[in-house]
Scaffold this motif. Sequence first.
Motif, short mmCIF file in Angstrom:
data_model
loop_
_atom_site.label_atom_id
_atom_site.label_comp_id
_atom_site.label_asym_id
_atom_site.label_seq_id
_atom_site.Cartn_x
_atom_site.Cartn_y
_atom_site.Cartn_z
N MET A 16 0.83 -1.19 0.00
CA MET A 16 0.00 0.00 0.00
C MET A 16 0.87 1.25 0.00
SD MET A 16 -3.44 -0.26 0.80
CE MET A 16 -4.56 -1.56 1.13
N THR A 17 0.42 2.22 -0.72
CA THR A 17 1.12 3.50 -0.78
C THR A 17 0.67 4.37 0.40
OG1 THR A 17 1.09 3.35 -3.18
CG2 THR A 17 1.54 5.51 -2.23
N PRO A 18 1.60 4.98 1.12
CA PRO A 18 1.18 5.85 2.22
C PRO A 18 0.44 7.07 1.67
CG PRO A 18 3.59 5.79 2.06
CD PRO A 18 3.04 4.86 1.02
N PRO A 19 -0.48 7.63 2.45
CA PRO A 19 -1.21 8.82 1.99
C PRO A 19 -0.28 10.01 1.82
CG PRO A 19 -1.79 8.29 4.26
CD PRO A 19 -0.87 7.21 3.78
N ILE A 20 -0.69 10.91 0.96
CA ILE A 20 0.05 12.14 0.70
C ILE A 20 -0.78 13.30 1.25
CG2 ILE A 20 0.92 13.68 -1.10
CD1 ILE A 20 1.19 11.11 -2.86
N LEU A 21 -0.13 14.22 1.96
CA LEU A 21 -0.80 15.41 2.46
C LEU A 21 -0.57 16.56 1.50
CD1 LEU A 21 0.08 15.25 6.27
CD2 LEU A 21 -1.92 14.34 5.07
N ASN A 22 -1.65 17.09 0.96
CA ASN A 22 -1.57 18.21 0.04
C ASN A 22 -2.19 19.45 0.67
OD1 ASN A 22 -0.29 17.16 -2.35
ND2 ASN A 22 -2.08 15.84 -2.56
N PRO A 23 -1.46 20.58 0.66
CA PRO A 23 -1.98 21.81 1.27
C PRO A 23 -3.29 22.25 0.60
CG PRO A 23 0.34 22.05 0.70
CD PRO A 23 -0.13 20.77 0.09
N VAL A 24 -4.24 22.64 1.44
CA VAL A 24 -5.53 23.14 0.96
C VAL A 24 -5.67 24.63 1.25
CG1 VAL A 24 -8.04 22.97 1.24
CG2 VAL A 24 -6.64 20.90 1.17
N CYS A 25 -5.41 25.00 2.53
CA CYS A 25 -5.56 26.40 2.91
C CYS A 25 -5.02 26.63 4.31
CB CYS A 25 -7.03 26.84 2.86
SG CYS A 25 -8.10 25.96 3.99
N GLY A 31 -5.33 29.89 0.44
CA GLY A 31 -4.56 28.71 0.09
C GLY A 31 -4.72 28.33 -1.36
N PRO A 32 -4.05 27.26 -1.76
CA PRO A 32 -4.07 26.86 -3.16
C PRO A 32 -5.42 26.29 -3.62
CG PRO A 32 -2.81 25.28 -1.85
CD PRO A 32 -3.15 26.43 -0.95
N ARG A 33 -6.26 25.80 -2.69
CA ARG A 33 -7.52 25.20 -3.11
C ARG A 33 -8.76 25.88 -2.55
NH1 ARG A 33 -7.29 18.85 -3.28
NH2 ARG A 33 -8.99 19.24 -4.73
N LEU A 34 -8.61 26.64 -1.48
CA LEU A 34 -9.74 27.36 -0.89
C LEU A 34 -9.30 28.76 -0.49
CD1 LEU A 34 -11.28 24.65 1.49
CD2 LEU A 34 -12.23 25.45 -0.69
N GLN A 35 -10.15 29.75 -0.82
CA GLN A 35 -9.92 31.13 -0.41
C GLN A 35 -11.27 31.72 -0.04
OE1 GLN A 35 -9.19 30.61 -4.03
NE2 GLN A 35 -7.47 29.42 -3.28
N GLY A 36 -11.27 32.54 1.02
CA GLY A 36 -12.52 33.18 1.43
C GLY A 36 -12.41 33.75 2.81
N ARG A 37 -13.56 33.69 3.52
CA ARG A 37 -13.60 34.25 4.87
C ARG A 37 -14.36 33.32 5.79
NH1 ARG A 37 -18.44 37.24 6.14
NH2 ARG A 37 -19.93 37.09 4.44
N ILE A 38 -13.96 33.33 7.06
CA ILE A 38 -14.66 32.60 8.10
C ILE A 38 -15.87 33.45 8.50
CG2 ILE A 38 -14.52 31.65 10.45
CD1 ILE A 38 -12.67 30.21 8.47
#
Length: 152
Positions: A1-10, A42-49
Amino acid sequence: MTPPILNPVCELRVDLDPIMSLGEGRAGLRRIIPIVGGTVQGPRLQGRILDLGADWQTIWTNGTAELDTRYAMQTDDGAIIDIRNYGYRHGPADVMAALARGEDVAPSSYYMRTQARLETGDPRYAWVNSTLFVGTGQRQSAQVILSLFAID
C-alpha cells in the motif's frame, strides 16, 4: 500500500471572542470559545470565516485540550462550506500556562493537531464532501491559525 500524501488546501485564520467557562463537567473543564470571523487563504480554498460557530472545548485533568469546533466559511466566489474540526492540544505545563495567559509561543513547543470534515452543496466544491482533511494548528491570544491538508 502506498502511504497517503498530504496536500496543502488552505490556511485558516480563525478570529475568536473571549473564552466562556462553563466550569467543571463530567470529563473536565468545559469552555466555549465563539468563532467570530477570519480568513481562508490557500491553493484550493480562499474566502472568509463567517461570524458563527464555536469551539466547545474540554480541558482534561492531564491538561490536554479536546477541541471540538463547528463553523463555516464563504469562498471568494460565494460557496458556503461547513467545517467540523476535532483535535487535541497539549504540551509542557509551562507552555500551556503561557498559552492560557494569552502569550504567543512557538507552535513547535506544543502539539495541536486536528481532523476536519468539510461539507457543501455547491457543485464547484463537491470534492470537499468526499475528502479527508488533517490540520496542524497554533493558538494565539485571539486567533487560531490552522494549516489544513487534504489526505490524498
